[in-house]
Design a protein around this motif. Structure first.
Motif, PDB file in Angstrom:
ATOM      1  N   MET A 265       6.590  -1.558   3.127  1.00 11.95           N
ATOM      2  CA  MET A 265       6.542  -1.246   4.534  1.00 11.95           C
ATOM      3  C   MET A 265       7.752  -1.871   5.220  1.00 11.95           C
TER       4      MET A 265
ATOM      5  N   GLN B  32       3.651  -1.101  -1.303  1.00  3.82           N
ATOM      6  CA  GLN B  32       2.594  -0.225  -0.786  1.00  3.82           C
ATOM      7  C   GLN B  32       2.171   0.817  -1.801  1.00  3.82           C
ATOM      8  N   SER B  33       3.107   1.334  -2.543  1.00  2.00           N
ATOM      9  CA  SER B  33       2.760   2.269  -3.614  1.00  2.00           C
ATOM     10  C   SER B  33       3.900   2.293  -4.616  1.00  2.00           C
ATOM     11  N   LEU B  34       3.545   2.642  -5.845  1.00  2.00           N
ATOM     12  CA  LEU B  34       4.534   2.644  -6.911  1.00  2.00           C
ATOM     13  C   LEU B  34       4.411   3.963  -7.667  1.00  2.00           C
TER      14      LEU B  34
ATOM     15  N   TYR C 128       1.909  -3.367 -12.019  1.00  2.00           N
ATOM     16  CA  TYR C 128       1.458  -3.099 -10.658  1.00  2.00           C
ATOM     17  C   TYR C 128      -0.015  -2.707 -10.622  1.00  2.00           C
TER      18      TYR C 128
ATOM     19  N   GLY D 140       7.872   2.662   9.575  1.00  2.00           N
ATOM     20  CA  GLY D 140       7.831   3.517   8.401  1.00  2.00           C
ATOM     21  C   GLY D 140       7.911   2.689   7.151  1.00  2.00           C
ATOM     22  N   GLY D 141       8.632   3.177   6.189  1.00  2.00           N
ATOM     23  CA  GLY D 141       8.761   2.425   4.954  1.00  2.00           C
ATOM     24  C   GLY D 141      10.178   2.426   4.454  1.00  2.00           C
TER      25      GLY D 141
ATOM     26  N   ILE E 215      -6.279  -2.194  -1.640  1.00  2.00           N
ATOM     27  CA  ILE E 215      -6.044  -3.118  -0.521  1.00  2.00           C
ATOM     28  C   ILE E 215      -4.901  -2.670   0.372  1.00  2.00           C
ATOM     29  N   ARG E 216      -4.087  -1.714  -0.085  1.00  2.00           N
ATOM     30  CA  ARG E 216      -2.992  -1.236   0.758  1.00  2.00           C
ATOM     31  C   ARG E 216      -3.415  -0.051   1.631  1.00  2.00           C
TER      32      ARG E 216
ATOM     33  N   LEU F 153       0.670   4.985  -8.087  1.00  2.00           N
ATOM     34  CA  LEU F 153      -0.438   4.041  -7.941  1.00  2.00           C
ATOM     35  C   LEU F 153      -0.510   3.582  -6.496  1.00  2.00           C
ATOM     36  N   VAL F 154      -1.693   3.636  -5.924  1.00  2.00           N
ATOM     37  CA  VAL F 154      -1.891   3.107  -4.576  1.00  2.00           C
ATOM     38  C   VAL F 154      -3.037   2.100  -4.651  1.00  2.00           C
ATOM     39  N   PRO F 155      -2.753   0.815  -4.483  1.00  2.00           N
ATOM     40  CA  PRO F 155      -3.839  -0.161  -4.537  1.00  2.00           C
ATOM     41  C   PRO F 155      -4.791   0.006  -3.359  1.00  2.00           C
TER      42      PRO F 155
ATOM     43  N   ASP G  69      -3.798  -8.950   4.774  1.00  2.00           N
ATOM     44  CA  ASP G  69      -2.799  -8.640   5.811  1.00  2.00           C
ATOM     45  C   ASP G  69      -1.775  -7.645   5.296  1.00  2.00           C
ATOM     46  N   VAL G  70      -1.514  -6.674   6.086  1.00  2.00           N
ATOM     47  CA  VAL G  70      -0.619  -5.533   5.832  1.00  2.00           C
ATOM     48  C   VAL G  70      -0.893  -4.847   4.510  1.00  2.00           C
TER      49      VAL G  70
ATOM     50  N   THR H 258      -1.143   4.528   3.577  1.00  2.00           N
ATOM     51  CA  THR H 258      -0.894   3.091   3.546  1.00  2.00           C
ATOM     52  C   THR H 258      -0.009   2.793   4.741  1.00  2.00           C
ATOM     53  N   ALA H 259       0.441   1.541   4.839  1.00  2.00           N
ATOM     54  CA  ALA H 259       1.295   1.196   5.975  1.00  2.00           C
ATOM     55  C   ALA H 259       2.622   1.941   5.928  1.00  2.00           C
ATOM     56  N   ALA H 260       3.024   2.371   4.743  1.00  2.00           N
ATOM     57  CA  ALA H 260       4.344   2.985   4.635  1.00  2.00           C
ATOM     58  C   ALA H 260       4.308   4.425   4.139  1.00  2.00           C
ATOM     59  N   THR H 261       3.245   4.832   3.490  1.00  2.00           N
ATOM     60  CA  THR H 261       3.273   6.133   2.826  1.00  2.00           C
ATOM     61  C   THR H 261       1.987   6.914   3.061  1.00  2.00           C
TER      62      THR H 261
ATOM     63  N   GLU I  95      -7.893   0.793  -7.146  1.00  2.00           N
ATOM     64  CA  GLU I  95      -6.665   1.558  -6.927  1.00  2.00           C
ATOM     65  C   GLU I  95      -6.900   3.065  -7.058  1.00  2.00           C
TER      66      GLU I  95
ATOM     67  N   TYR J 233      -3.941  -2.496 -10.909  1.00  2.00           N
ATOM     68  CA  TYR J 233      -4.986  -3.508 -10.799  1.00  2.00           C
ATOM     69  C   TYR J 233      -5.988  -3.371 -11.926  1.00  2.00           C
TER      70      TYR J 233
ATOM     71  N   TYR K 154       4.767  -0.279 -14.297  1.00  2.00           N
ATOM     72  CA  TYR K 154       3.595   0.452 -13.806  1.00  2.00           C
ATOM     73  C   TYR K 154       2.322  -0.318 -14.126  1.00  2.00           C
TER      74      TYR K 154
ATOM     75  N   HIS L  85      -0.398   9.791   0.877  1.00  3.76           N
ATOM     76  CA  HIS L  85      -0.571  10.457  -0.401  1.00  3.76           C
ATOM     77  C   HIS L  85      -1.681  11.483  -0.261  1.00  3.76           C
TER      78      HIS L  85
END
Lengths: 475, 159
Positions: free
Chosen positions: A446, A423-425, A471, A450-451, B101-102, B97-99, B158-159, B126-129, B83, A473, A468, B131
């Motif tokens: 996820m 979900q994020s890095l 990941y 939560g995560g 699509i997330r 980094l947050v894409p 998806d997700v 996002t689904a988990a975080t 992103e 894009y 990095y 920012h």
């Protein structure tokens, strides 16, 4: 099967018992602290019990379910009547479990899970229905979901269901139970016992008889405590064995189905496409034996249970067998990547981080409670050992679309993540890390509502930037 | 080496952080003031007064001057087509980094101080975080929210 059906009458008992269980503490408080005059404090709970039973019967009378027009339709409620219609294609999984009350009557409890059933609660629960009815519902829903996909005949479904991934063996079950948290309790008990013993020896020399009497009291108490721990461990052992007896993992269609339990059979369904990450955890006792536990981090399905979204898929397994068992089913995961460890120069930072908390904590007893305070220095030694192992186990790997991070908290964890599931890095660099060209990587996936995340400190800066870039894009 | 994100947050954000720092320092004023009062009332050793004063001065300097300045200097962000990249931190610098699509949804938030200075915080979930990009110019924040939500919608998987 369109006419409304009721649950089996036993569900009144199940529901009433569940409600009474919630009431037990107020009851106790009421009986113990209630007024002493008259039998009022006995009559009142009796009235409540009767009311709960009547309520259970009424709600059973009102609760009906039926399959109609591609929907599971449930109507319930005593005063406020509620209707809940769940379209088949929204249903993610049906989980059947058999409780102690359901078993003698050949009944099952059916939990209906949809993607929206968050907060750990199922969309609908049919407390007790006959097994055949449950199978019928399952088949109806399954065939409705696969409409148009003519290759999926009922035979296919049956065949798929028999595809077994894993079944726990008796020896594995015993190993699982004896190396779980309960064993840790025993070890600490033994340690406490031995340390008590060592402390007692100088006691006798230095102090007079009266004092040694107290000391022998200490021995007596510590023996009692030890026996208590032993009993607790035995209970934990039996509990774990009952809980995980008959642990099997099957594949049905695109779902993994986990069944376990001796007295109460439980079933968990995990849709393969909802799996977010795979985590291998080795606890302190299992690691030297070469055993580990494998969890799936899942986003939905019945995984959102009280036991959280971490689904134990292989409760105990030899480390070198993971790939053999899971690879055919989780085809896009590589379970044996070559891990690049943290660079040698990072070891200092790991040690310093451990000392940062252990030194001040140990300093207080050393300064103020001499001579016994010096024992606190053991803490520093332990922190150095722990830090060293934290350093040794830190590592990473990049393999096409998969990021693998290995790190130790107390247990050694290896987490396998797909790029499309992260979900994020983040990368982190402190002033001191920058000087040594080190950086920390933190990836989040996820899991449940939560995560969950993998975080490795003090890797080679260039490696971290490579991850990095991988990941990102924007190439 | 990847290029660092370029966009900074609003300069008025620095002012807002200083104001928050002043509010924070009121608490430490209360604390050290109370301590000084007690020392005088109960004849405690005189060094306590000195220590309390030094504590107050350092605390105020940190939270009103140093930390907001460093924080503002370090805060960078960039929203690209696929992103979002964030960089922030005072002593430890964190890049995230947050894409696109997330991204599940975008919010803008505004407290009373931020509103006074026409600023807003953008929160990307996002689904988990979650920012946050703090203290953006209000118009910019609105634009950004619109921009991200539009891009996020296109890239729905998806997700």
């Amino acid at each position: 099967m369109s006419e409304p059906k009721r649950l089996h009458p036993i569900s009144t008992v199940v529901n009433a018992l569940k409600q009474l269980k919630d009431l037990i503490i107020p009851f106790l408080v009421f009986v113990v602290f209630g007024s002493k005059n008259g039998g009022f404090q006995l009559v009142f709970p009796a009235v409540i019990v009767v009311l709960v039973l009547i309520g259970g019967i009424l709600s059973w009378l009102r609760y009906t379910y039926r399959l109609e027009e591609g929907e599971l339709r449930i109507e319930y409620g005593i005063f406020v009547r509620k209707k809940r219609y769940i379209p088949f294609e929204r249903i993610q999984s049906l989980d059947l479990s058999e409780g102690i009350l359901q078993r003698p009557f050949g009944l099952v409890r059916v939990k209906v899970e949809t993607a929206g059933s968050s907060k750990g609660e199922a969309e609908a629960v049919l407390t007790a229905i006959p097994k055949e009815a449950a199978n019928l519902i399952q088949q109806t829903i399954f065939s409705a979901k696969n409409e148009g996909n003519s290759t999926h005949t009922e035979e296919d479904v049956q065949k798929n269901r028999d595809e077994s991934l894993y079944k726990i063996s008796t020896s594995e079950l015993f190993l699982l139970a004896s190396t779980s948290g309960g064993a840790g309790v025993v070890l600490s008990a033994v340690a406490a016992f031995v340390s008590q013993f060592e402390e007692i020896i100088p006691y006798d020399k230095v102090f007079n008889r009266f004092e040694s009497f107290i000391a022998s009291g200490v021995i007596f108490i510590s023996i009692l405590v030890f026996i208590g721990f032993l009993i607790a461990w035995a209970i934990a052992l039996v509990g774990t064995m009952v809980k995980y007896a008959g642990f099997t993992v099957n594949k049905a269609g695109d779902d993994l189905i986990i069944t376990r339990g001796l007295l109460e059979k439980r079933q968990l369904t995990i849709p393969l496409h909802r799996i977010q990450a795979v985590r291998v955890s080795e606890n302190l006792i299992r690691q030297p034996l070469g055993y580990c536990t494998v969890y799936l981090e899942s986003a939905g399905g019945s995984a959102l249970d009280a036991e959280s979204s971490k689904v134990m898929i292989l409760p105990i397994i030899r480390k070198n067998r993971i790939s053999e068992i899971l690879s055919p089913y989780l085809t896009d995961y590589h379970f044996e990547p070559s891990i690049t460890p943290a660079p040698r120069r990072a070891v200092k930072r790991y040690l310093v981080r451990g000392l940062l908390w252990s030194l001040p904590v140990a300093a207080i007893p050393v300064l103020f409670f001499r001579p016994w305070g010096y024992l606190a220095l053991m803490l520093v030694v332990i922190s150095v050992i722990v830090s060293y192992f934290n350093f040794k186990d830190a590592g990473w790997n990049l393999d096409h679309h998969q990021l693998t991070l290995r790190f130790r908290t107390i247990n050694k964890n290896t987490i396998f993540m797909k790029r499309s599931r992260i979900q994020s890095l983040s990368i982190k660099e402190s002033h001191f890390q920058r000087k040594k060209e080190l950086a920390t990587i933190h990836a989040k996936v996820m899991s449940g509502s939560g995560g969950t995340s993998g975080k490795v400190s003090d890797l080679e800066k260039e490696d971290v930037y490579e991850i990095y870039k991988w990941y990102s894009y924007t190439k | 080496m990847i290029l660092e994100p370029q966009k900074r947050i609003s300069e008025r954000g620095l002012k807002v952080w200083r104001i928050s720092g002043v509010i924070h320092s009121l608490f430490s004023l209360l604390l050290s003031g109370g301590l000084i009062g007690l020392t005088i009332a109960f004849d405690w050793p005189i060094w306590i007064i000195g220590a309390a004063l030094i504590f107050y001065v350092i605390d105020t300097y940190l939270f009103v001057m140093l930390i907001p300045t460093l924080r503002w200097k370090r805060w960078r962000y960039e929203v690209r087509e696929n992103e979002i990249e964030l960089q922030h931190g005072v002593f430890v610098i964190k890049r995230t980094l947050v894409p696109m699509i997330r991204v599940q949804h975008v919010d803008t938030k505004q407290g009373p101080i931020l509103r006074k200075y026409q600023l807003a915080t953008v929160a990307v979930s996002t689904a988990a975080t979650v920012h946050e990009i703090p203290a953006l110019d209000m118009n910019e924040a609105e634009e950004l929210r619109f921009f991200i939500s539009k891009l996020a919608r296109v890239a729905d998987e998806d997700v």
